[in-house]
Design a protein around this motif. Structure first.
Motif, mmCIF file in Angstrom:
data_model
loop_
_atom_site.group_PDB
_atom_site.id
_atom_site.type_symbol
_atom_site.label_atom_id
_atom_site.label_comp_id
_atom_site.label_asym_id
_atom_site.label_seq_id
_atom_site.Cartn_x
_atom_site.Cartn_y
_atom_site.Cartn_z
ATOM 1 N N ARG A 131 0.831 -2.963 3.719
ATOM 2 C CA ARG A 131 1.248 -2.429 2.420
ATOM 3 C C ARG A 131 1.197 -0.905 2.472
ATOM 4 O O ARG A 131 0.247 -0.325 2.994
ATOM 5 C CB ARG A 131 0.295 -2.954 1.351
ATOM 6 N N GLY A 132 2.231 -0.253 1.938
ATOM 7 C CA GLY A 132 2.232 1.198 1.853
ATOM 8 C C GLY A 132 2.918 1.869 3.029
ATOM 9 O O GLY A 132 3.667 1.249 3.788
ATOM 10 N N LYS A 133 2.658 3.169 3.168
ATOM 11 C CA LYS A 133 3.261 3.993 4.210
ATOM 12 C C LYS A 133 2.133 4.771 4.876
ATOM 13 O O LYS A 133 1.418 5.528 4.218
ATOM 14 C CB LYS A 133 4.282 4.941 3.579
ATOM 15 N N LEU A 134 1.974 4.583 6.196
ATOM 16 C CA LEU A 134 0.836 5.134 6.917
ATOM 17 C C LEU A 134 1.292 6.170 7.931
ATOM 18 O O LEU A 134 2.184 5.919 8.732
ATOM 19 C CB LEU A 134 0.092 4.002 7.644
ATOM 20 N N GLN A 135 0.634 7.327 7.906
ATOM 21 C CA GLN A 135 0.865 8.340 8.932
ATOM 22 C C GLN A 135 -0.272 8.237 9.935
ATOM 23 O O GLN A 135 -1.439 8.265 9.562
ATOM 24 C CB GLN A 135 0.901 9.737 8.317
#
Length: 188
Positions: A131-135
């Protein structure tokens, strides 16, 4: 016969020649060759010598199944670490071991984990973004990778690493830390 096949496969996996296994086990090269081909059944003493030389048990070489271990980690029994400053959460989903950890990490919106120091050489990390956007930032002069929901990444974790939630929702990602340091060889 499973014994012959298992001896041959394990000998090759360990990188031993027939000569080397003969020297380690005290069993002649010709006898080992006959056993590996399935032409000869070893006595229990010879099987024991071969097993010892391969750091195995006779039972494992015979293919006998060991009783399998099963562990359950209940939701309310998980080991959870919560960083009070960043609100980052680390949930250990596997039983605590020294080799492999299966973890659910949760990063609040637009927050980060901070920099994790390098693991020992040979430690690997696998990440799957649920879930989400990870750097993902790897190394001293970081190489930066952006992962979207459903993406995954693998890296050798003997470098600094940091994770940043780039989304305005909580980022959940699964992490496997593998410390087993296995060596694989190909045989042709």
């Amino acid at each position: 016969m499973e014994f012959s096949t298992n001896v041959k496969n394990l000998r090759k996996l360990k990188g031993y020649t027939l000569e080397e296994l003969a020297e380690k086990s005290g069993v002649s090269k010709s006898m080992l060759s006959q056993i590996e081909r399935g032409d000869k059944n070893p006595t229990i003493n010879v099987a024991s010598q071969i097993a010892e030389a391969l750091d195995e048990t006779i039972s494992s070489l015979l293919g006998e199944k060991q009783k399998r271990s099963v562990s359950i980690v209940r939701l309310h029994e998980r080991l959870v670490y919560k960083d009070e400053n960043t609100k980052f959460e680390r949930h250990l989903l596997s039983p605590p071991t020294n080799d492999i950890e299966f973890i659910l990490n949760k990063i609040p919106p637009l927050k980060e984990t901070g920099i994790f120091p390098p693991h020992k050489k040979g430690v690997e990390e696998y990440i799957y973004v649920a879930r989400g956007k990870l750097q993902v930032e790897l190394g001293e002069e970081p190489q930066i990778y952006t992962l979207e929901e459903g993406d995954s990444i693998y890296f050798e974790a003997d470098i600094n690493h940091r994770f940043v939630n780039l989304s305005e929702e909580e980022c959940n990602y699964f992490l496997i830390i593998n410390s087993t340091k296995k060596i694989y060889k190909q045989f042709y």
